[in-house]
Design an enzyme around this catalytic site. Structure first.
Site, short mmCIF file in Angstrom:
data_model
loop_
_atom_site.label_atom_id
_atom_site.label_comp_id
_atom_site.label_asym_id
_atom_site.label_seq_id
_atom_site.Cartn_x
_atom_site.Cartn_y
_atom_site.Cartn_z
N VAL A 164 1.68 -7.96 -12.96
CA VAL A 164 1.24 -6.58 -12.75
C VAL A 164 0.08 -6.69 -11.77
O VAL A 164 -0.75 -7.58 -11.87
CB VAL A 164 0.80 -5.93 -14.09
CG1 VAL A 164 0.03 -4.65 -13.82
CG2 VAL A 164 2.01 -5.60 -14.95
N ASP B 176 4.65 -1.09 -6.14
CA ASP B 176 4.65 -2.52 -6.45
C ASP B 176 3.61 -2.90 -7.50
O ASP B 176 3.14 -4.04 -7.51
CB ASP B 176 4.47 -3.34 -5.16
CG ASP B 176 3.12 -3.11 -4.51
OD1 ASP B 176 2.47 -2.10 -4.85
OD2 ASP B 176 2.71 -3.94 -3.68
N GLU C 250 9.06 -3.36 -8.32
CA GLU C 250 9.49 -3.99 -7.07
C GLU C 250 10.10 -5.35 -7.40
O GLU C 250 9.48 -6.16 -8.11
CB GLU C 250 8.31 -4.19 -6.10
CG GLU C 250 8.79 -4.75 -4.77
CD GLU C 250 7.68 -5.16 -3.82
OE1 GLU C 250 7.52 -4.50 -2.79
OE2 GLU C 250 6.97 -6.14 -4.11
N LYS D 266 11.22 -10.68 9.13
CA LYS D 266 10.03 -10.16 9.81
C LYS D 266 9.75 -11.04 11.03
O LYS D 266 10.13 -12.22 11.03
CB LYS D 266 8.84 -10.21 8.86
CG LYS D 266 8.89 -9.12 7.79
CD LYS D 266 7.52 -8.92 7.17
CE LYS D 266 7.48 -7.63 6.40
NZ LYS D 266 6.17 -7.37 5.79
P1 0O2 Z 1 1.39 -9.31 -3.29
O1 0O2 Z 1 0.15 -9.95 -3.76
O2 0O2 Z 1 2.52 -10.30 -3.12
O3 0O2 Z 1 1.79 -8.10 -4.06
P2 0O2 Z 1 4.64 -1.88 0.43
O4 0O2 Z 1 3.75 -2.94 -0.15
O5 0O2 Z 1 6.09 -2.10 0.07
O6 0O2 Z 1 4.19 -0.50 0.15
P3 0O2 Z 1 5.16 -3.00 2.94
O7 0O2 Z 1 4.08 -3.75 3.66
O8 0O2 Z 1 6.13 -2.27 3.79
O9 0O2 Z 1 4.50 -2.00 1.96
O10 0O2 Z 1 5.89 -3.93 1.95
P4 0O2 Z 1 6.95 -5.05 2.18
O11 0O2 Z 1 7.15 -5.35 3.60
O12 0O2 Z 1 8.16 -4.64 1.38
O13 0O2 Z 1 6.22 -6.29 1.55
C1 0O2 Z 1 5.45 -6.24 0.40
C2 0O2 Z 1 5.33 -7.61 -0.25
O14 0O2 Z 1 6.26 -8.55 0.31
C3 0O2 Z 1 3.98 -8.26 -0.07
O15 0O2 Z 1 3.15 -7.82 -1.09
C4 0O2 Z 1 4.32 -9.75 -0.21
O16 0O2 Z 1 4.50 -10.10 -1.56
C5 0O2 Z 1 5.66 -9.82 0.47
N1 0O2 Z 1 5.53 -10.05 1.92
C6 0O2 Z 1 5.81 -9.16 2.90
N2 0O2 Z 1 5.61 -9.70 4.11
C7 0O2 Z 1 5.20 -10.95 3.91
C8 0O2 Z 1 4.85 -12.04 4.78
O17 0O2 Z 1 4.86 -11.91 6.00
N3 0O2 Z 1 4.49 -13.21 4.20
C9 0O2 Z 1 4.46 -13.39 2.85
N4 0O2 Z 1 4.09 -14.59 2.38
N5 0O2 Z 1 4.77 -12.39 1.99
C10 0O2 Z 1 5.13 -11.19 2.51
P5 0O2 Z 1 1.57 -7.73 -0.93
O18 0O2 Z 1 1.14 -6.42 -1.45
O19 0O2 Z 1 1.17 -8.08 0.46
O20 0O2 Z 1 1.02 -8.86 -1.84
#
Ligand code: 0O2
Length: 233
Positions: free
Chosen positions: A79, A107, A174, A147
């Site tokens: 969480v 998320d 998520e 990406k």
């Molecule tokens: P944490 O700590 O993992 O939760 P959204 O967050 O969906 O509203 P966004 O940016 O469009 O917005 O989300 P996306 O692209 O679906 O990606 C969200 C999560 O995917 C991130 O959560 C990471 O866990 C993972 N992620 C996305 N891009 C990358 C990347 O380039 N490298 C890595 N290692 N992980 C990635 P958080 O909130 O960043 O962090």
């Protein structure tokens, strides 16, 4: 002081922001109430994670028995921490309130499903999203469309009804699904990003991207080996 410690343990960074500039001692009642509501909301998200995890574990068990194959290697879940919730709401310009958490973040409850093979990812996603109590709110396929930095994973945002004593509540979860190899890359890339203050140099970014491409190629070869051996069984 003691109250403050309890408050922070319960995730009160959120309320510190909500109640900023308001004297803590004078507002201890309101402070406690929001803390309780926040704790309740996190309990609900934890319950939603449990529901989705159970579905995934059931599917994996069934596959093991019927086809002697575990599509899921392991599952991680979390969480979102209060500080990350506040940071994300502020970064996106949303109000820092409990209602806003529910409305604007998808998320808070997160599950990461690590599969052995790429085909398992889509199979698990299909089996989960075709269940009739699951509503799919969003799909982002960073495997078909990685990406630019090389990140690969299948992201789903699903909504699941969770039954509590006073009724049923739909909650968002998520689900990130990726192979062991994609997870290896994403975990290290995430760690490396945190090791540097600013953005990484173009050279390092290129190196990371190339590692990701090599890994994707290896995933493909492992899938082919698996499919070939499966045919000869
Ligand atoms: P944490 O700590 O993992 O939760 P959204 O967050 O969906 O509203 P966004 O940016 O469009 O917005 O989300 P996306 O692209 O679906 O990606 C969200 C999560 O995917 C991130 O959560 C990471 O866990 C993972 N992620 C996305 N891009 C990358 C990347 O380039 N490298 C890595 N290692 N992980 C990635 P958080 O909130 O960043 O962090």
């Amino acid at each position: 002081m003691e109250e403050n410690t309890v408050a922070i343990e319960k995730g009160l960074e959120l309320e510190t922001v909500v109640l900023q500039n308001i004297d803590f001692a004078e507002n201890i009642g309101a402070f406690r109430e929001v803390a309780k509501q926040f704790e309740e909301l996190m309990m609900m998200y934890n319950s939603a994670i449990r529901e989705v995890r159970t579905k995934l574990e059931v599917l994996n068990d069934e596959f093991q028995v019927k086809r002697s194959h575990n599509p899921i290697a392991y599952i991680k879940y979390r969480v979102k921490k209060p500080a990350s919730i506040i940071e994300k709401l502020q970064r996106r310009g949303y109000p820092v309130t409990l209602q806003s958490v529910e409305e604007n973040l998808h998320d808070v409850a997160g599950i990461r499903v690590i599969c052995s093979y790429v085909q398992d990812i889509y199979m698990v996603a299909d089996m989960l999203t075709s269940q009739n109590d699951i509503t799919v709110l969003q799909i982002k396929d960073y495997i078909a469309n990685p990406k630019p930095n090389g990140y690969r994973s299948l992201h789903l945002v699903v909504q699941i009804p969770v039954f509590f004593s006073d009724g049923c509540k739909p909650l968002k979860v998520e689900v990130q699904i990726r192979t062991i190899a994609m997870d290896f890359w994403a975990s290290l890339e995430h760690q490396l990003k945190y090791k540097t203050d600013g953005p990484v140099s173009d050279e390092i970014a290129q190196e990371l991207k190339e590692c990701s491409d090599v890994i994707a190629g290896t995933d493909l070869r492992m899938q082919n080996i698996y499919n070939t051996l499966k045919k000869t069984e």
